[in-house]
Write a protein that holds these residues in place. Structure first.
Motif, PDB file in Angstrom:
ATOM      1  N   GLU A   1       0.821  -1.204   0.000  1.00 48.19           N
ATOM      2  CA  GLU A   1       0.000   0.000   0.000  1.00 48.19           C
ATOM      3  C   GLU A   1       0.852   1.249   0.000  1.00 48.19           C
ATOM      4  N   SER A   2       2.122   1.042   0.258  1.00 48.96           N
ATOM      5  CA  SER A   2       3.020   2.197   0.262  1.00 48.96           C
ATOM      6  C   SER A   2       3.099   2.808  -1.131  1.00 48.96           C
ATOM      7  N   MET A   3       2.779   2.022  -2.164  1.00 47.41           N
ATOM      8  CA  MET A   3       2.807   2.529  -3.525  1.00 47.41           C
ATOM      9  C   MET A   3       1.844   3.708  -3.667  1.00 47.41           C
ATOM     10  N   TYR A   4       0.641   3.556  -3.097  1.00 47.87           N
ATOM     11  CA  TYR A   4      -0.352   4.624  -3.190  1.00 47.87           C
ATOM     12  C   TYR A   4       0.120   5.850  -2.403  1.00 47.87           C
ATOM     13  N   LEU A   5       0.729   5.585  -1.257  1.00 52.06           N
ATOM     14  CA  LEU A   5       1.249   6.674  -0.442  1.00 52.06           C
ATOM     15  C   LEU A   5       2.378   7.405  -1.156  1.00 52.06           C
ATOM     16  N   GLU A   6       3.231   6.636  -1.800  1.00 50.29           N
ATOM     17  CA  GLU A   6       4.341   7.242  -2.555  1.00 50.29           C
ATOM     18  C   GLU A   6       3.813   8.118  -3.685  1.00 50.29           C
ATOM     19  N   ILE A   7       2.765   7.626  -4.353  1.00 46.79           N
ATOM     20  CA  ILE A   7       2.180   8.410  -5.447  1.00 46.79           C
ATOM     21  C   ILE A   7       1.661   9.733  -4.910  1.00 46.79           C
ATOM     22  N   LEU A   8       0.963   9.676  -3.777  1.00 45.40           N
ATOM     23  CA  LEU A   8       0.406  10.899  -3.198  1.00 45.40           C
ATOM     24  C   LEU A   8       1.507  11.837  -2.696  1.00 45.40           C
ATOM     25  N   MET A   9       2.496  11.271  -2.046  1.00 44.94           N
ATOM     26  CA  MET A   9       3.537  12.088  -1.441  1.00 44.94           C
ATOM     27  C   MET A   9       4.503  12.700  -2.463  1.00 44.94           C
ATOM     28  N   SER A  10       4.566  12.130  -3.617  1.00 48.69           N
ATOM     29  CA  SER A  10       5.472  12.684  -4.626  1.00 48.69           C
ATOM     30  C   SER A  10       4.828  13.829  -5.400  1.00 48.69           C
ATOM     31  N   ALA A  11       3.668  14.242  -4.937  1.00 47.72           N
ATOM     32  CA  ALA A  11       2.983  15.351  -5.617  1.00 47.72           C
ATOM     33  C   ALA A  11       3.757  16.644  -5.392  1.00 47.72           C
ATOM     34  N   GLN A  12       3.791  17.492  -6.409  1.00 45.46           N
ATOM     35  CA  GLN A  12       4.521  18.755  -6.378  1.00 45.46           C
ATOM     36  C   GLN A  12       3.666  19.888  -5.829  1.00 45.46           C
ATOM     37  N   SER A  13       2.341  19.692  -5.940  1.00 46.37           N
ATOM     38  CA  SER A  13       1.445  20.746  -5.475  1.00 46.37           C
ATOM     39  C   SER A  13       0.153  20.108  -4.992  1.00 46.37           C
ATOM     40  N   PHE A  14      -0.691  20.941  -4.431  1.00 49.56           N
ATOM     41  CA  PHE A  14      -1.980  20.459  -3.951  1.00 49.56           C
ATOM     42  C   PHE A  14      -2.818  19.963  -5.135  1.00 49.56           C
ATOM     43  N   ARG A  15      -2.788  20.703  -6.216  1.00 46.21           N
ATOM     44  CA  ARG A  15      -3.508  20.318  -7.426  1.00 46.21           C
ATOM     45  C   ARG A  15      -2.978  18.982  -7.939  1.00 46.21           C
ATOM     46  N   ASP A  16      -1.669  18.814  -7.951  1.00 45.19           N
ATOM     47  CA  ASP A  16      -1.039  17.574  -8.384  1.00 45.19           C
ATOM     48  C   ASP A  16      -1.458  16.437  -7.455  1.00 45.19           C
ATOM     49  N   MET A  17      -1.592  16.711  -6.147  1.00 46.92           N
ATOM     50  CA  MET A  17      -2.008  15.700  -5.189  1.00 46.92           C
ATOM     51  C   MET A  17      -3.441  15.262  -5.468  1.00 46.92           C
ATOM     52  N   ILE A  18      -4.314  16.216  -5.807  1.00 49.11           N
ATOM     53  CA  ILE A  18      -5.718  15.881  -6.125  1.00 49.11           C
ATOM     54  C   ILE A  18      -5.763  15.042  -7.402  1.00 49.11           C
ATOM     55  N   ASN A  19      -4.953  15.428  -8.388  1.00 47.05           N
ATOM     56  CA  ASN A  19      -4.896  14.644  -9.634  1.00 47.05           C
ATOM     57  C   ASN A  19      -4.407  13.221  -9.356  1.00 47.05           C
ATOM     58  N   ARG A  20      -3.394  13.123  -8.473  1.00 49.10           N
ATOM     59  CA  ARG A  20      -2.872  11.800  -8.137  1.00 49.10           C
ATOM     60  C   ARG A  20      -3.886  10.997  -7.322  1.00 49.10           C
TER      61      ARG A  20
END
Length: 199
Positions: free
Chosen positions: A59-78
């Protein structure tokens, strides 16, 4: 006889038509089953690969995807991407389950069609045996009628021979009486309506 024979032949024809139809249905179902099994195997392999990937990465894969976001918008997209990925996994699982159910339905249908086919073949064999028995009985009846006709023809010939012998005897007697010049009254002569005609 003709009605029974015609009915038996019609029944056999009907059963043979049913057999032909069932064989075509079985062929079609077998082909559908093969395609469905192949799809099931493909989906199973894809699911296995996906599950292995999730298991290995956890499940860390999903966390890594979220945490590697550059911005809040990028986090929402991820987050949307993860949501779509999860929905895709769920759809694939549902599709796999539907395919498995379809394979089971095809197998059940195939088995049912094979049972109907086997029953129809047994019924055709029984009808053909009954028809052969009926034909054999009718042939015996015909042979008996032919024998009876032959016997009657022999009786007629014997009777005709007996009549011819009696007529010859009568003629011989008439000739003997005529040579002896004895008057004979006969109702059997050509002059039976002429009274007291000597022979």
């Amino acid at each position: 006889m003709d009605t029974t024979l015609s009915q038996a032949q019609a029944k056999i024809l009907e059963l043979n038509t049913l057999i032909t139809e069932k064989e075509a249905e079985i062929k079609k179902t077998t082909e559908e089953l093969a395609v469905a099994k192949e799809a099931e195997e493909d989906q199973y392999e894809a699911m296995k690969l996906r599950i292995r990937l999730i298991y290995e990465r956890g499940e860390s894969m999903y966390l890594e995807i979220l945490m590697s976001a550059q911005s809040f918008r990028d986090m929402i997209n991820r987050a949307d991407y993860i949501k779509e990925l999860t929905a895709y996994d769920r759809r694939m699982l549902e599709q796999y389950q539907a395919t498995r159910e379809y394979v089971e339905v095809c197998k059940a249908q195939l088995e049912a069609e094979q049972v109907v086919l086997a029953e129809a073949k047994v019924e055709v064999e029984a009808e053909e045996a009954a028809l052969e028995t009926l034909i054999a009985e009718k042939q015996k009846e015909i042979a008996a009628y032919e024998n009876d006709i032959n016997n009657r023809e022999l009786l007629v010939k014997e009777y005709e021979a007996e009549v011819a012998a009696q007529e010859a005897e009568i003629k011989a007697l008439e000739e003997a009486y005529a040579k002896a010049e004895c008057p004979v009254v006969s109702n059997n002569s050509a002059h039976r309506h002429t009274p007291d005609v000597p022979m």
